[in-house]
Design a protein around this motif. Structure first.
Motif, PDB file in Angstrom:
ATOM      1  N   LYS A  76       0.827  -1.212   0.000  1.00  0.00           N
ATOM      2  CA  LYS A  76       0.000   0.000   0.000  1.00  0.00           C
ATOM      3  C   LYS A  76       0.861   1.262   0.000  1.00  0.00           C
ATOM      4  CE  LYS A  76      -3.986   2.176   0.528  1.00  0.00           C
ATOM      5  NZ  LYS A  76      -5.000   2.240  -0.517  1.00  0.00           N
ATOM      6  N   GLY A  77       2.009   1.199   0.650  1.00  0.00           N
ATOM      7  CA  GLY A  77       2.914   2.345   0.703  1.00  0.00           C
ATOM      8  C   GLY A  77       4.212   1.947   1.374  1.00  0.00           C
ATOM      9  N   CYS A  78       5.235   2.761   1.169  1.00  0.00           N
ATOM     10  CA  CYS A  78       6.574   2.458   1.675  1.00  0.00           C
ATOM     11  C   CYS A  78       7.114   3.659   2.455  1.00  0.00           C
ATOM     12  CB  CYS A  78       7.501   2.125   0.502  1.00  0.00           C
ATOM     13  SG  CYS A  78       9.200   1.774   0.986  1.00  0.00           S
ATOM     14  N   TYR A 132       4.081   2.010  -8.983  1.00  0.00           N
ATOM     15  CA  TYR A 132       4.773   1.775  -7.718  1.00  0.00           C
ATOM     16  C   TYR A 132       3.922   2.299  -6.564  1.00  0.00           C
ATOM     17  CZ  TYR A 132       8.628   1.038 -10.908  1.00  0.00           C
ATOM     18  OH  TYR A 132       9.410   0.568 -11.936  1.00  0.00           O
ATOM     19  N   PRO A 133       4.096   1.727  -5.386  1.00  0.00           N
ATOM     20  CA  PRO A 133       3.392   2.282  -4.228  1.00  0.00           C
ATOM     21  C   PRO A 133       3.928   3.665  -3.904  1.00  0.00           C
ATOM     22  CG  PRO A 133       4.817   0.435  -3.579  1.00  0.00           C
ATOM     23  CD  PRO A 133       4.894   0.548  -5.067  1.00  0.00           C
ATOM     24  N   PRO A 134       3.150   4.497  -3.234  1.00  0.00           N
ATOM     25  CA  PRO A 134       3.662   5.805  -2.823  1.00  0.00           C
ATOM     26  C   PRO A 134       4.753   5.645  -1.756  1.00  0.00           C
ATOM     27  CG  PRO A 134       1.480   5.435  -1.902  1.00  0.00           C
ATOM     28  CD  PRO A 134       1.753   4.297  -2.834  1.00  0.00           C
ATOM     29  N   PHE A 135       5.669   6.611  -1.751  1.00  0.00           N
ATOM     30  CA  PHE A 135       6.784   6.587  -0.812  1.00  0.00           C
ATOM     31  C   PHE A 135       6.725   7.796   0.118  1.00  0.00           C
ATOM     32  CE2 PHE A 135       8.324   4.120  -4.349  1.00  0.00           C
ATOM     33  CZ  PHE A 135       9.119   3.142  -3.783  1.00  0.00           C
ATOM     34  N   LEU A 136       7.036   7.555   1.391  1.00  0.00           N
ATOM     35  CA  LEU A 136       7.366   8.608   2.340  1.00  0.00           C
ATOM     36  C   LEU A 136       8.817   8.368   2.725  1.00  0.00           C
ATOM     37  CD1 LEU A 136       6.833  10.965   4.297  1.00  0.00           C
ATOM     38  CD2 LEU A 136       6.061   9.253   5.973  1.00  0.00           C
ATOM     39  N   LEU A 192       2.194   8.535  10.540  1.00  0.00           N
ATOM     40  CA  LEU A 192       0.773   8.279  10.809  1.00  0.00           C
ATOM     41  C   LEU A 192      -0.108   8.903   9.736  1.00  0.00           C
ATOM     42  CD1 LEU A 192      -0.871   6.817  12.986  1.00  0.00           C
ATOM     43  CD2 LEU A 192      -1.155   9.040  14.123  1.00  0.00           C
ATOM     44  N   LEU A 193       0.233  10.123   9.321  1.00  0.00           N
ATOM     45  CA  LEU A 193      -0.512  10.792   8.266  1.00  0.00           C
ATOM     46  C   LEU A 193      -0.431  10.000   6.964  1.00  0.00           C
ATOM     47  CD1 LEU A 193      -2.096  13.361   7.442  1.00  0.00           C
ATOM     48  CD2 LEU A 193       0.100  14.400   6.832  1.00  0.00           C
ATOM     49  N   PHE A 194       0.742   9.487   6.679  1.00  0.00           N
ATOM     50  CA  PHE A 194       0.945   8.724   5.439  1.00  0.00           C
ATOM     51  C   PHE A 194       0.104   7.464   5.415  1.00  0.00           C
ATOM     52  CE2 PHE A 194       3.533   5.610   2.951  1.00  0.00           C
ATOM     53  CZ  PHE A 194       3.563   6.286   1.742  1.00  0.00           C
ATOM     54  N   VAL A 195       0.086   6.702   6.498  1.00  0.00           N
ATOM     55  CA  VAL A 195      -0.687   5.465   6.498  1.00  0.00           C
ATOM     56  C   VAL A 195      -2.185   5.714   6.668  1.00  0.00           C
ATOM     57  CG1 VAL A 195       1.260   4.098   7.347  1.00  0.00           C
ATOM     58  CG2 VAL A 195      -0.414   4.997   8.974  1.00  0.00           C
ATOM     59  N   GLY A 196      -2.536   6.891   7.132  1.00  0.00           N
ATOM     60  CA  GLY A 196      -3.951   7.210   7.305  1.00  0.00           C
ATOM     61  C   GLY A 196      -4.575   7.793   6.061  1.00  0.00           C
ATOM     62  N   GLY A 197      -3.727   8.168   5.071  1.00  0.00           N
ATOM     63  CA  GLY A 197      -4.223   8.833   3.857  1.00  0.00           C
ATOM     64  C   GLY A 197      -4.888   7.901   2.879  1.00  0.00           C
TER      65      GLY A 197
END
Length: 197
Positions: A76-78, A132-136, A192-197
Motif C-alpha cells: 500500500k505504501g513504503c 509503484y506504491p507511494p513513498f514517504l 501516521l498521516l501517510f498510512v492514514g491517507g
C-alpha cells in the motif's frame, strides 16, 4: 496493527537472502493480517537504514513479491527512514564522510558484481509503465550523502509518474529511528498521516 520483522545479516548471508526474508515476512503478513484484525489490502512497509533500503527494494523490484505470488500493488505504501543506498552502483561516489564506510558495508552485503548491485538498487528499478506504491522518505539534514541520494530517487520516482514525499529533518541517523516510534515527534506524525491517507 504493527508487525515487526527481522532478516538475516551479512556476513552470514549475502544478497538476495535479506530481501527474500522481507518478502517472506510481507507474504506472511498479507496471509495472516485478518487473523489479528488487520486489513490485508492495506499493508505498508517501513524500515530504517539498511532496513529502509530493503523496503525500498521490495517496493520497486517486483521480482521478490512475484516469487511469492504477489505484486507491487500489494504494498500500500513504503516508509523509508534515512537509507543511504538507493543506488548501490554509485554509493561510494556520493559526498560525505560516511561514503567509504557505507561502500564497505555494501561490499560485505552485496558483493562487487555490477549486475547484482544494479539489481539490488531501488533507484535503478524505476521504469515507465509500471505502477509503484507511494513513498514517504525521511532523511537527515546532517547527511549530505543521504540528501543527495534521496533527491536523485525523488526525481526518478516523479519521472516514472510515481508519488514520493521527502521530508528532511534536523535529526541524526539514530534519532530518526527513535522518533519514528515516539508519538510526540513530527516524524511519527508524518508516518501516521501517510498510512492514514
Amino acid at each position: 496493527l504493527f508487525i515487526s520483522t527481522n532478516y538475516r545479516l551479512a556476513p552470514n548471508v549475502m544478497h538476495p537472502k535479506e530481501i527474500e526474508d522481507i518478502a517472506a515476512a510481507f507474504t506472511w503478513t498479507k496471509a495472516h493480517a485478518a487473523e489479528y484484525g488487520g486489513d490485508p489490502n492495506r499493508i505498508y512497509v517501513m524500515g530504517h537504514s539498511a532496513g529502509a533500503h530493503l523496503v525500498d527494494l521490495l517496493a520497486t523490484n517486483d521480482k521478490y513479491l512475484v516469487e511469492k505470488g504477489l505484486k507491487l500493488g500489494d504494498v500500500k505504501g513504503c516508509i523509508s527512514l534515512d537509507t543511504a543506498s538507493l543506488d548501490l552502483t554509485e554509493r561510494a561516489s556520493l559526498p560525505g564522510p560516511a561514503s567509504k564506510m557505507v561502500a564497505d558495508m555494501i561490499k560485505n552485503a552485496f558483493g562487487t558484481d555490477p549486475k547484482v548491485l544494479a539489481e539490488a538498487s531501488p533507484l535503478l528499478q524505476l521504469t515507465k509503465g509500471k505502477t509503484y506504491p507511494p513513498f514517504l522518505m525521511i532523511c537527515s539534514a546532517n547527511r549530505r550523502d543521504s540528501l543527495a541520494a534521496h533527491k536523485q530517487f525523488e526525481a526518478a520516482v516523479h519521472k516514472v509518474g510515481g508519488t514520493v514525499t521527502t521530508k528532511i529533518v534536523p535529526l541524526n541517523h539514530g534519532e530518526i529511528s527513535q522518533a519514528a516510534g515516539n508519538a510526540n515527534t513530527d516524524v511519527f506524525a508524518q508516518c501516521l498521516l501517510f498510512v492514514g491517507g
